[in-house]
Design an enzyme around this catalytic site. Structure first.
Site, PDB file in Angstrom:
ATOM      1  N   LYS A  36       0.810  -1.237   0.000  1.00 59.99           N
ATOM      2  CA  LYS A  36       0.000   0.000   0.000  1.00 59.99           C
ATOM      3  C   LYS A  36       0.832   1.270   0.000  1.00 59.99           C
ATOM      4  O   LYS A  36       0.410   2.281  -0.551  1.00 59.99           O
ATOM      5  CB  LYS A  36      -0.973  -0.005   1.174  1.00 59.99           C
ATOM      6  CG  LYS A  36      -0.321   0.057   2.535  1.00 59.99           C
ATOM      7  CD  LYS A  36      -1.334  -0.169   3.661  1.00 59.99           C
ATOM      8  CE  LYS A  36      -0.665  -0.080   5.005  1.00 59.99           C
ATOM      9  NZ  LYS A  36      -1.415  -0.753   6.071  1.00 59.99           N
ATOM     10  N   ARG A 131      -7.672  -0.406  17.154  1.00 67.73           N
ATOM     11  CA  ARG A 131      -8.148  -0.183  15.804  1.00 67.73           C
ATOM     12  C   ARG A 131      -9.055  -1.368  15.532  1.00 67.73           C
ATOM     13  O   ARG A 131     -10.002  -1.577  16.292  1.00 67.73           O
ATOM     14  CB  ARG A 131      -6.975  -0.017  14.804  1.00 67.73           C
ATOM     15  CG  ARG A 131      -7.418   0.711  13.528  1.00 67.73           C
ATOM     16  CD  ARG A 131      -6.284   0.928  12.536  1.00 67.73           C
ATOM     17  NE  ARG A 131      -5.889  -0.299  11.853  1.00 67.73           N
ATOM     18  CZ  ARG A 131      -4.943  -0.351  10.921  1.00 67.73           C
ATOM     19  NH1 ARG A 131      -4.284   0.744  10.576  1.00 67.73           N
ATOM     20  NH2 ARG A 131      -4.634  -1.487  10.330  1.00 67.73           N
TER      21      ARG A 131
HETATM   22  C1  PLP Z   1      -0.509  -1.511   6.727  1.00 64.96           C
HETATM   23  C2  PLP Z   1      -0.768  -2.770   7.439  1.00 64.96           C
HETATM   24  C3  PLP Z   1       0.288  -3.652   7.715  1.00 64.96           C
HETATM   25  C4  PLP Z   1       1.733  -3.316   7.409  1.00 64.96           C
HETATM   26  O1  PLP Z   1       2.251  -2.498   8.432  1.00 64.96           O
HETATM   27  P1  PLP Z   1       3.782  -2.011   8.430  1.00 64.96           P
HETATM   28  O2  PLP Z   1       3.926  -1.283   9.705  1.00 64.96           O
HETATM   29  O3  PLP Z   1       3.949  -1.147   7.231  1.00 64.96           O
HETATM   30  O4  PLP Z   1       4.621  -3.236   8.366  1.00 64.96           O
HETATM   31  C5  PLP Z   1      -0.014  -4.858   8.335  1.00 64.96           C
HETATM   32  N1  PLP Z   1      -1.292  -5.172   8.664  1.00 64.96           N
HETATM   33  C6  PLP Z   1      -2.323  -4.340   8.423  1.00 64.96           C
HETATM   34  C7  PLP Z   1      -3.699  -4.763   8.826  1.00 64.96           C
HETATM   35  C8  PLP Z   1      -2.100  -3.124   7.803  1.00 64.96           C
HETATM   36  O5  PLP Z   1      -3.136  -2.292   7.572  1.00 64.96           O
END
Ligand code: PLP
Length: 357
Positions: A36, A131
């Site tokens: 993303k 969250r």
């Molecule tokens: C964005 C996201 C990740 C990745 O997180 P990082 O800190 O970039 O490794 C993992 N799990 C979920 C649910 C996310 O939204």
């Protein structure tokens, strides 16, 4: 014409991917690699797809999963809890999704059934970050009981997300709760959950601690660590990885000596804020052709430590060049490191060119 550009060093990126994937594999942990932050740019997704140790390519948006090149060999994972209204697209474009609402899971089951597919899900638990995730264990067990009867949804695991909203650090006792739930599910339902997903880049620091990641945690979802070479619980650099995979470049469009204090009565700036200025006397001020529509200046770090960012508006960023004034000129480029948020906005802005070396 040269627009501001974000340059990806694909050799360094590949090194980061290979180094960390091998390390995780050695620890018995499968990887969902998160795309993303670079808006799932197809060039980068294709590089990720070539890394053997990566099991899933993951993104928070269906739009990004849809844009993936169509010759991928990895399974596609949706990270954000699906919207009820996108259930059909989730089933079409993701092999697996993270979920926390039974209503949505029922809809996924219905849509998957209509399409003659089986959709895999991981149930998310909220272990304190506040969250997403199921908060009570009784609700978790109710959900599981219902899901196990579904025809077109297959429950493959449990997961948690930490350090995103509540900034909660993953600790072994917290992650152990997931493993305990797996055992409870096995006892109550004689059902084996094969994936236990213990978080994101903020769980990586545990690999270097004596205690390690609790046995039984066998999947991490990694975004930031791959691209920026840092773990995110404490923001420490990972010595074996590159922190400078990405370079943001912007052009100097004005370069003049001016005072550091604006002249006249001050009201509010273009963003409704009342700025405060420090009098540093006359300085060499340069304006770059990049602004808040591309990236917030707080997310840009000049590679040349003699430069200081003064501020920005929608399309302009003002820099204090006083300590380096002989080394720059009109038409010259200034290079920056970018933060996670900065990278996200550079890849999202249509005004920032994406380049690859
Ligand atoms: C964005 C996201 C990740 C990745 O997180 P990082 O800190 O970039 O490794 C993992 N799990 C979920 C649910 C996310 O939204």
């Amino acid at each position: 014409m040269v627009q501001p550009c974000i340059v990806t060093d694909t050799v360094k990126l590949r090194h980061n991917l290979e180094y960390l994937s091998k390390k995780l594999q050695k620890n018995g942990i499968a990887i969902a690699a998160v795309t993303k932050v670079f808006s799932a740019h197809p060039k980068l997704v294709s590089i990720y797809n070539e890394i053997e140790e990566i099991a899933f390519l993951a993104d928070s948006r269906i739009t990004n999963l849809k844009s993936y090149p169509n010759n991928l060999t990895k399974e596609k994972m949706l990270l954000r809890i699906p919207m009820l209204s996108e259930a059909e697209e989730v089933v079409r474009f993701a092999d697996i999704s993270l979920n926390s609402e039974i209503e949505t899971i029922r809809r996924l089951d219905q849509k998957a059934s209509e399409l003659g597919k089986v959709h895999q899900i991981i149930l998310m638990l909220d272990l304190g970050d506040l969250r997403e995730g199921i908060f009570s264990s009784s609700q978790l067990m109710e959900y599981i009981e219902e899901i196990l009867k579904m025809e077109a949804v297959s429950l493959v695991g449990l997961g948690v997300n930490l350090t995103c909203y509540g900034a909660i650090i993953p600790e072994p006792v917290t992650l152990q709760k997931l493993v305990d739930y797996k055992q409870e599910v096995k006892k109550r339902f004689s059902y084996d959950l094969k994936l236990i997903s213990g978080g994101n880049s903020s769980s990586l620091y545990l690999l270097d601690q004596a205690e390690g990641i609790p046995e039984g945690i066998n999947l991490l979802r990694i975004g930031e660590a791959f691209v920026l070479g840092v773990e995110t619980a404490f923001g420490r650099r990972i010595a074996e990885m590159y922190q400078n995979v990405f370079t943001l470049k912007a052009e100097i469009i004005e370069y003049k000596d001016k005072p550091s204090l604006p002249i006249g009565n001050s009201g509010q700036d273009a963003f409704g804020e009342k700025p405060v200025f420090e009098d540093k006397g006359e300085m060499r001020r340069g304006i770059l052709a990049i602004g808040r529509q591309d990236i917030s200046h707080q997310n840009m770090i000049p590679r040349d430590s003699r430069l200081q960012i003064i501020g920005s508006s929608s399309d302009h960023t003002i820099i204090d060049f006083t300590n380096a004034k002989e080394d720059y000129q009109i038409g010259g480029m200034v290079e920056f490191d970018v933060t996670y948020g900065g990278l996200l906005s550079c890849f999202t802005s249509q005004y920032v060119d994406k380049k690859f070396i």
